[in-house]
Each structure stands twice: as C-alpha cells, then as structure tokens.
Design an enzyme around this catalytic site. Sequence first.
Site: not given
Length: 351
Positions: A140, A187, A219, A243, A247
């Site tokens: 970001y 990852k 994942d 992020d 959620d």
Amino acid sequence: MPKVVVLPGDGIGKEIIPEAVKVLQAVLGNNNNFEFEEYLIGGSAIDEVGTALPAETLEACKSADAVLLGAIGGPKWDNLPAQQRPELGALLPLRKELNLYANIRPVKAIPALISASTLKEEVIKNVDLVVIRELTGGLYFGEKGRKKDPESAYDLLVYTEDEIRRIVELAFQTALTRRKKLCSVDKANVLESSRFWREITNDIAKKYSEVELTHMYVDNAAMQLVRYPKQFDVIVTENMFGDILTDLASMLGGSIGMLASASLSGRKGLYEPAHGSAPDIAGQNKANPLAMILSTAMMLRYSFDLHTKASKIENAVAKVLEQGYRTADIAEVGGKLLGTREMGDAVVEAL
Ligand code: NAD
C-alpha cells in the site's frame, strides 16, 4: 490535559462518532479534563475545503494524544484521481505522518452474538485472538504507477528490516501478555519479502523462548481462520494480508460492525472501527456503533492507561447484547431492534 482529536469523516462515521463520544463522556464523568476537538477528514473535507486531509486536521492529530476516526470514503468521491480520493489522500498519509505502524484488532466471540455469525457455534465459541497488522509498509505504501508498451500497472512490495522488527517485537510482547502463542503469516513460498520477514521473525524468536512461534502461509491462514479459529492467539502479518484477514476474522465476532481497532505508534494511537463508511446504510440511523464504542475502550487502555474505565465500556456493551438489544446487522428473530442513537443510549444506560 489529555487531548483527543475526533474525526467523524463520511457516511456512517458521522453517526457512530457522536455515540462513541457520548459513551466516553459518560464513563469519564462530568469533571474529566479531556479535551475533544473535531476536525474534517475524507470526502467531507474535500467538499468543504478541497482536500481529503486538510493541514489543520493533520497538525491537530500530530499534537493530540489520541485520535478517534469514524470512517471515510464513498461513491461520491470514487471518480477523483487516486491520490485525491479519501482513502489514498487522507487515511494512508495520516497513518504515515503519525507513524502508526501497528494495527491491533482483537477478535472475541461475544457469547450473546454467536448466533448472529454465519459460522457454526462450535467453531466460534470461545474464540479469542488478536491480529497485529503492519500498517505503514508493504504494497500500500510502495512505489506505484502505470507504464506503456505494453500498457501495465505496478505496486511494489518493500519491507525494511526495521519495519519488520518493530511490528514482530510488538507481536511477541503481546503474546507474552496472553496465551503465549504467535503465528506469523506470510507467503514465503512465493515472495522474497516474506522470506525476509520469516528470517527476521525467527531471529527475534530467540529472545522469546516462552512464546511458541509458528509460521503459516496466508492462503492457509484464511482457511484455518474459518476451519478452526481457536488455534490462534496472536497473529502478526504484513499490511495487505492483515487487511484481508481482519475482515475475514470479523465474522468470528458476529459482524464487522463489532470489530474495533487501534493503530499505534508507542502510546499515541488512532482508534477506529474496522469497517468503512457503509454508504448503503448511511444517514438512516441503522449503523451499529459498537465497533466505534469498543475502539474508544481501546483508546482508554492503550493511550491513557485507564484500564478500569475501558473494561467498564466493554462490559456495558456485553450487557446490552445480553439484554437482547441489536442493531440490524446483528439482529436475530425476536431480538430488540435498535437504531444507532438508541444503541448508544443503551450503552450509556448500561454504564
Ligand atoms: P464497509 O465496511 O463500509 O461496508 C461493507 C458492508 O458492511 C456494507 O453492507 C455495510 O452496510 C456493512 N457495515 C459496515 N459497517 C457497518 C456497521 N457499523 N453497522 C452495520 N453495517 C455495517 O465497506 P465497503 O462497502 O467496501 O466500503 C464503503 C466505503 O468505505 C468505501 O469508500 C471504502 O473505501 C471505505 N472504507 C473506509 C475505511 C476506513 O475509513 N477506515 C475502511 C474500509 C472501507
């Protein structure tokens, strides 16, 4: 005098902030010396003064002890050039300017709300975890742009050693105060930045032998959070993975309208709900103010060491839910449906 800057922002931000301030005033009592100052941010600031993060707002936030933020953004400003939009023009620079590198999101299954979750009771009962998300690095904040021949776009994912060390240290420290389990999510099978993250995390782990450290690919972490969330105590991860995972994790607590967050740089912090400005329900007195109210409890705890008052707010929220009061997002058949303002009143009453 403790100074708190209040930024309602856009959409439901304007509705949930007054409820949170009302609850705060109630718990602090009439003779408190807290100073609350309200400033513009986001789309509302674009409309009034032409920029998403006015200099006056930024200065006030810099000199404050804590910042309470509602939410920003909405379809009205979606077509502006990227850097002028509320999210890129205000939220990200504010995090960067205040050096808020650590985002802390506790996820706890509230007994009274278990039936509101889309997940089975046996999966989420007793879930109690914290996600610590790196907030000022990674994709970001990396260089971004467009190129021609062929037409393309890119966002760079860069982490420095110091950026990784400070967030992972905080995660180990947090694990020490809890069940002493830390899961670092990356990852590393694909990304070099993740391999670097893992090396540094393993190095820091040498200092924290009491903490059980595990590594998990993002994942798999997404799948495990839904399959068996009770395995987690503290999760630490980079900006974008955090992020998305937070959620997802919000559903473990019943609704995104329940998930509070603290973004910290030492004691100074910005406290906001995990959700956005919810344009679909804005202005209708339907928003759930509890994530915002629980964010103020985090503020009392992390920025002002007012642990008892923070617990009072959390207990009042739990009590209201046990009494059956619900906003629409967590409503169930036979529940007592309340609007945003009425839910704020109910929490004050419970206090
Ligand atoms: P959102 O979180 O605003 O809404 C997603 C869904 O959850 C909607 O159906 C909404 O009604 C519901 N919801 C969210 N909060 C709720 C609450 N407190 N009570 C009841 N229901 C609630 O996410 P979105 O729709 O993807 O984004 C809307 C806008 O918010 C966009 O402009 C986005 O960029 C912005 N946004 C801002 C922040 C922030 O200010 N920190 C965070 C996320 C999204």
